[in-house]
Design a protein around this motif. Sequence first.
Motif, PDB file in Angstrom:
ATOM      1  N   LEU B  28      44.841  50.718  29.865  1.00 54.34           N
ATOM      2  CA  LEU B  28      45.064  49.269  29.890  1.00 54.34           C
ATOM      3  C   LEU B  28      43.759  48.519  29.622  1.00 54.34           C
ATOM      4  O   LEU B  28      43.752  47.519  28.903  1.00 54.34           O
ATOM      5  CB  LEU B  28      45.659  48.840  31.239  1.00 54.34           C
ATOM      6  N   THR B  29      42.668  49.031  30.170  1.00 56.65           N
ATOM      7  CA  THR B  29      41.363  48.405  29.930  1.00 56.65           C
ATOM      8  C   THR B  29      41.010  48.510  28.445  1.00 56.65           C
ATOM      9  O   THR B  29      40.534  47.557  27.839  1.00 56.65           O
ATOM     10  CB  THR B  29      40.283  49.082  30.798  1.00 56.65           C
ATOM     11  N   LYS B  30      41.284  49.694  27.893  1.00 61.66           N
ATOM     12  CA  LYS B  30      41.039  49.911  26.464  1.00 61.66           C
ATOM     13  C   LYS B  30      41.853  48.938  25.606  1.00 61.66           C
ATOM     14  O   LYS B  30      41.412  48.488  24.556  1.00 61.66           O
ATOM     15  CB  LYS B  30      41.441  51.347  26.080  1.00 61.66           C
ATOM     16  N   ALA B  31      43.051  48.624  26.104  1.00 57.30           N
ATOM     17  CA  ALA B  31      43.924  47.701  25.357  1.00 57.30           C
ATOM     18  C   ALA B  31      43.532  46.246  25.596  1.00 57.30           C
ATOM     19  O   ALA B  31      44.191  45.334  25.096  1.00 57.30           O
ATOM     20  CB  ALA B  31      45.373  47.943  25.757  1.00 57.30           C
ATOM     21  N   GLY B  32      42.487  46.024  26.409  1.00 54.70           N
ATOM     22  CA  GLY B  32      41.980  44.664  26.581  1.00 54.70           C
ATOM     23  C   GLY B  32      42.407  43.968  27.853  1.00 54.70           C
ATOM     24  O   GLY B  32      42.169  42.778  28.023  1.00 54.70           O
ATOM     25  N   PHE B  33      43.038  44.690  28.760  1.00 55.67           N
ATOM     26  CA  PHE B  33      43.473  44.057  30.008  1.00 55.67           C
ATOM     27  C   PHE B  33      42.394  44.186  31.085  1.00 55.67           C
ATOM     28  O   PHE B  33      41.599  45.119  31.074  1.00 55.67           O
ATOM     29  CB  PHE B  33      44.758  44.717  30.526  1.00 55.67           C
ATOM     30  N   ASP B  34      42.453  43.207  32.005  1.00 55.08           N
ATOM     31  CA  ASP B  34      41.585  43.272  33.189  1.00 55.08           C
ATOM     32  C   ASP B  34      42.450  43.880  34.302  1.00 55.08           C
ATOM     33  O   ASP B  34      43.419  43.265  34.733  1.00 55.08           O
ATOM     34  CB  ASP B  34      41.136  41.851  33.543  1.00 55.08           C
ATOM     35  N   VAL B  35      42.108  45.093  34.713  1.00 54.83           N
ATOM     36  CA  VAL B  35      42.980  45.813  35.642  1.00 54.83           C
ATOM     37  C   VAL B  35      42.372  45.911  37.039  1.00 54.83           C
ATOM     38  O   VAL B  35      41.214  46.297  37.194  1.00 54.83           O
ATOM     39  CB  VAL B  35      43.268  47.252  35.125  1.00 54.83           C
ATOM     40  N   LYS B  36      43.170  45.544  38.030  1.00 52.91           N
ATOM     41  CA  LYS B  36      42.754  45.748  39.415  1.00 52.91           C
ATOM     42  C   LYS B  36      43.687  46.805  40.003  1.00 52.91           C
ATOM     43  O   LYS B  36      44.904  46.699  39.888  1.00 52.91           O
ATOM     44  CB  LYS B  36      42.872  44.434  40.199  1.00 52.91           C
ATOM     45  N   ILE B  37      43.079  47.823  40.616  1.00 45.61           N
ATOM     46  CA  ILE B  37      43.904  48.900  41.189  1.00 45.61           C
ATOM     47  C   ILE B  37      43.913  48.802  42.706  1.00 45.61           C
ATOM     48  O   ILE B  37      42.870  48.636  43.328  1.00 45.61           O
ATOM     49  CB  ILE B  37      43.356  50.298  40.806  1.00 45.61           C
ATOM     50  N   GLU B  38      45.078  48.901  43.283  1.00 46.64           N
ATOM     51  CA  GLU B  38      45.194  49.060  44.737  1.00 46.64           C
ATOM     52  C   GLU B  38      45.990  50.330  44.976  1.00 46.64           C
ATOM     53  O   GLU B  38      46.913  50.629  44.240  1.00 46.64           O
ATOM     54  CB  GLU B  38      45.899  47.856  45.371  1.00 46.64           C
ATOM     55  N   ARG B  39      45.581  51.062  46.035  1.00 45.91           N
ATOM     56  CA  ARG B  39      46.174  52.383  46.201  1.00 45.91           C
ATOM     57  C   ARG B  39      47.126  52.536  47.382  1.00 45.91           C
ATOM     58  O   ARG B  39      47.542  53.627  47.710  1.00 45.91           O
ATOM     59  CB  ARG B  39      45.068  53.446  46.233  1.00 45.91           C
ATOM     60  N   ASP B  40      47.442  51.433  48.046  1.00 44.47           N
ATOM     61  CA  ASP B  40      48.531  51.510  49.024  1.00 44.47           C
ATOM     62  C   ASP B  40      49.236  50.157  49.126  1.00 44.47           C
ATOM     63  O   ASP B  40      48.741  49.145  48.622  1.00 44.47           O
ATOM     64  CB  ASP B  40      48.036  52.008  50.401  1.00 44.47           C
TER      65      ASP B  40
END
Lengths: 501, 139
Positions: B28-40
Amino acid sequence: MATPLPSSVRSFSFKKSLRLKIVLVLFLTILFSVITDTLLNYHLQTFLWGVIIHLPIALIGSLIILKFLKPLEQIYQGSQVLAKGELKHRFNIHTGDEIQSIAETINEMAHNLDQTLQGVSQNKDYVFSEKNRLNAVIASITDGVIVLDLHRNVVLANKAAEKTTGYSMDEMVGKPTEALFVFKDKSGAIISLKENFPVHLMDEKSEGGASNIVRLTRKDGYEVEVELTLSPIIDSIQSDLGGILILRDVTQKKVFEQMQIDFVSMASHEIRTPLTSIVNYLSVLEEETGKKLEAEHKDFLDRALVSAQQLVTLVGNLLNVSKIERGSFAVSLQSIDWKKNLTEVVENNVTSALQKNIKINLNLTPGPLPKVMVDPIRINEVINNLISNALNYTKEGGKIAVSVKVVKDELVTSIADTGVGIPPEAIANLFTKFFRVTGALQQDSKGTGLGLYISKSIIDMHHGKIWVESQVGKGSTFYFSLPLANPSLATPTITKLNAST
Amino acid sequence: MKDIADNQKKILLIEDENFIADIYARELTKAGFDVKIERDGIAGAKALEEGTFDLLLLDIMLPGMHGLELLRQWKVKHPDNQMPVLLLTNLGQDEVIKEAFTLGARGYLIKASYTPKQIVEEIINTIANKQSGTQPPTA
């Protein structure tokens, strides 16, 4: 209240005082009698004789009195024994007079007292065992049970309540419910126990057994969904018990029941998780480095990816079979344009066909086809499965033809290939679970033995039929029929496959 | 894809499996998105409250809070928010799918059946659909 004297003292006082007093009184009486007698007669000699005569009489009298006092002393000593709690002690007095009656009355009293005390002791044991039983029962109730007093302070809580709320019993006891638990309704509004669940004994508004699904904020801040029941304690004589809160944790129940997650579903989920990573990383690796790799290595990567994707299909198939067996496999029927749908599905398979250098044709007659009632997702699984089989069992350069025609009141779709064909003896079992054709077909087979079984189940749910015609070495043609949509039944319907079929 | 990169879209990805979260975030980052990950689930719900996102990519089986529950609570609190939600899971139950759509999910993707590239395509399409709609963008 006077402090009782030690028994030894009382025993001494009896012996020294009463007996001596009686003897002394006897002697004094005789002495006075002698003195009076003498004074009346004025003779010292007479006095001496009087003494000599009266002394044995006094002694005999004393002995008689002492004998008379013995049973009385026996009663006294016996009563001391009884007073010590030895209620089995009995008097053995047979004087035939009032003293015997007293002794017998005391014996009876002692007997009754003994019986009563035995009864009390048994009751005590019973009460203790009942209390233990009650505790064991409350502890083993799988719902959380919290007992409240009239001020809604926690009096008692069981293990399940500790688990559901996150508080230990010690943390809860003595505290008001308001200080411990936050209950919210579905919209997130806080529910006041005070307003909604009055606990007062005499409160006429109290309605026992009313339960609501509410959200409970646990000690750790997590929210759980509970079925909350509050029953006022009505018959609590001489206690300040106000009510019982029953918390049934329905979070898990809801999640699992609503989604009917069975073992196979969970296993599928667990298998799919690492499988997702495999497919994801392989696909990215192939995409980004595929062209730079040596042909052989690229082939390795492709094979790994194809295998992983087959595993994904297999897991999906197992999941479907599990649903079919449980009877929870459902189709949601709607009227669709079959020509358009078939065209889309065939187009999606063109790429795979081209990779294997197989030509795939869609033979459609001009003009619109009658509408059919299908579940597009499910029926497309059937078409995809049949095309995928045709691709798997057809050698490079072969052909696949997809056709459709109206036969009576049914629409018959066929998928014909120029593949290896199916031996006649295998055809009967072709649509059964886990059936795999042995022999020549087996060598290149990539199937799971589930695809045709699932396809047949789906077609059954559409009230259609599925069958095959095949010649070994020349190819196979799979057919499936779908009843034409009845205009009067144009509304979408949901049918379920009977688990027994 | 380029116009998306110019106007960087924010995606909240709630996914507990590190391997899966990492590869999606990378693509997604490669596709130009700003990604925030949460793991729970709990952290995810918190992030959702604190930030504004153009799309939520939500796993279902999450520690802390079930994905559908997270979605339900968020929809209750923000009934007018039009942020598209794509559920991303390996649970294939019809009941789950039905529930997801009832709760307003825009799409439902079986992780194992999609490559990251396909997931990215789905996200681009979903965001594009949203913007072509009549709903004004939410704050």
